[in-house]
Each structure stands twice: as structure tokens, then as C-alpha cells.
Design an enzyme around this catalytic site. Structure first.
Site, PDB file in Angstrom:
ATOM      1  N   SER A 188      56.040  72.657  17.635  1.00 32.14           N
ATOM      2  CA  SER A 188      57.281  71.436  17.205  1.00 32.14           C
ATOM      3  C   SER A 188      57.252  70.352  18.325  1.00 32.14           C
ATOM      4  CB  SER A 188      58.478  72.395  17.208  1.00 32.14           C
ATOM      5  OG  SER A 188      58.495  73.224  18.203  1.00 32.14           O
ATOM      6  N   ARG A 189      58.414  69.642  18.123  1.00 34.25           N
ATOM      7  CA  ARG A 189      58.467  68.432  18.921  1.00 34.25           C
ATOM      8  C   ARG A 189      60.017  68.319  19.429  1.00 34.25           C
ATOM      9  NH1 ARG A 189      56.354  62.319  16.992  1.00 34.25           N
ATOM     10  NH2 ARG A 189      58.178  61.456  17.815  1.00 34.25           N
TER      11      ARG A 189
END
Length: 219
Positions: A188-189
Site C-alpha cells: 500500500s501507500r
């Protein structure tokens, strides 16, 4: 090693399935010894990968109201000026950190303050480094305002594998720098949007440590 609460159920279910799979391999392949051994090896590697993903290391954050701390372990993939439309409706300095499946996926508060805004958005699952992932992917937007009146926006963004975002804070809550505010599963980010006069102290492709690395300094 401490395991994050988000992993307890998954690890329990996975352990039960792997146990049954290995028991079945031993029963049905009694005359082919290498098959149960291969199944056992693959099961062990898979379970160890799950363990390392949900690990929860102890992190001691040095509280400093002028510092913005990395919200996650990972790598800096974006440093740029953007026009933020959801909350500020104006220009902001963005720092984005990409978390691969081998990183710790706990999200930590970049600074102390009061939570002013929390909103979840359903969306797509583009790869986390895609330019449109900040506005089109499943995401959660959180804004914290410190005692000096500076507002910082954090955005949890789901990636191609991450399809469950968790957040543990709500509007009006007091949060502490380095404290846990969320978790994203499997790659993810996290974007951090800062005032334009903030001094960025990291470089592209630099690795960060959530709750430890200073990514910017406030004026």
C-alpha cells in the site's frame, strides 16, 4: 515478536488450514515421502511470511512539534507540489511512502494534534505507485491540526494487493506523534500533504522507518 491485532484471526485460520493440508499430505502420500516434505516446506515459508507481515515492532518516537515523522516503513516514491482538492482545495507539498509486502504495515501519526477530518472513500485497486492512486483508489483521508494551527493531511491508499484499510481514530480525538492510527494489509501507500513552506528532509527512493524517520520540518 509481537503480532499486530489485525493478523490474529488470519494467522489462526491460516494455521488451521495449513495443519489440515499437511495432515492430508502425510495421509494420502505415505508412500511418497517427498510430497509431505515439500508441502511442509511451502507451508512453513508461507506462514513465516504472514508472521513477518503482521509483526509489530516497538518504536520510540522522539516528540518534536517542528518535525513531521514518517507515517510508515517503506520507500519515498513521490516528492512534489500538488493541488489538494478534498480538504484544503489548494497547493500542498506531498510526500508519498510506498509499503511493499515485506514492510511493517502499521501507520503512525506524523505529528501530535487534534483530528479535524476523517473520511473513507471506496475506490479502485490500481498499483500503489500509479499517479492516479491518490484520487481513484480505495483510501482514507485524515487531517490533524497541531497546537500552532498547522494542518497536515495523511492519506492511506490501498494498492493492487491491499484491499482492507483500517483506521483507529476519529474527529475530535487528540493524537500523539508516533502513535498508531491505522493499518493497511498487503502492500500500500501513505501520502502526507504539508504546507508549502515545510522543509522536506528526505529524498526520492530513500527508505523510511515509521515513527522514527524525520521526513520534513515545519517553519
Amino acid at each position: 515478536m509481537t503480532i499486530h491485532r489485525e493478523g490474529h484471526r488470519l494467522l489462526l485460520v491460516s494455521g488451521a488450514i495449513l495443519f489440515a493440508l499437511n495432515a492430508g499430505a502425510r495421509y494420502f502420500f505415505q508412500d511418497t515421502a517427498w510430497v509431505p516434505q515439500v508441502v511442509l516446506g511451502i507451508s512453513a515459508v508461507f506462514f513465516l511470511l504472514l508472521l513477518q507481515f503482521f509483526r509489530l515492532p516497538k518504536v520510540k518516537t522522539e516528540i518534536n512539534p517542528n518535525h513531521i515523522i514518517a507515517p510508515a516503513d517503506g520507500k519515498v516514491v513521490v516528492i512534489e507540489e500538488v493541488h489538494e482538492t478534498e480538504y484544503f482545495d489548494g497547493p500542498r507539498k506531498q510526500i508519498s511512502i510506498f509499503m511493499s509486502p515485506i514492510n511493517v504495515h502499521v501507520n503512525r501519526n506524523p505529528m501530535s494534534g487534534i483530528v479535524k477530518y476523517v473520511k473513507y472513500h471506496a475506490g479502485k485497486y490500481l498499483v500503489a505507485w500509479h499517479p492516479k492512486s491518490s484520487t481513484e483508489n480505495e483510501r482514507t483521508t485524515i487531517v490533524v491540526k497541531n497546537e500552532q494551527g498547522v494542518e497536515v493531511l495523511m492519506r492511506q491508499i490501498a494498492g493492487a494487493l491491499a484491499k482492507r484499510i483500517r483506521w483507529y481514530i476519529q474527529e475530535g480525538q487528540q493524537v500523539l506523534q508516533g502513535g498508531e492510527f491505522g493499518f493497511i494489509k498487503f502492500g500500500s501507500r501513505v501520502d502526507v500533504l504539508l504546507p508549502l513552506d515545510a522543509e522536506v528532509t528526505v529524498n526520492l527512493n530513500e527508505k523510511t522507518k515509521g515513527g522514527k524517520t524525520i521526513i520534513a520540518k515545519l517553519k
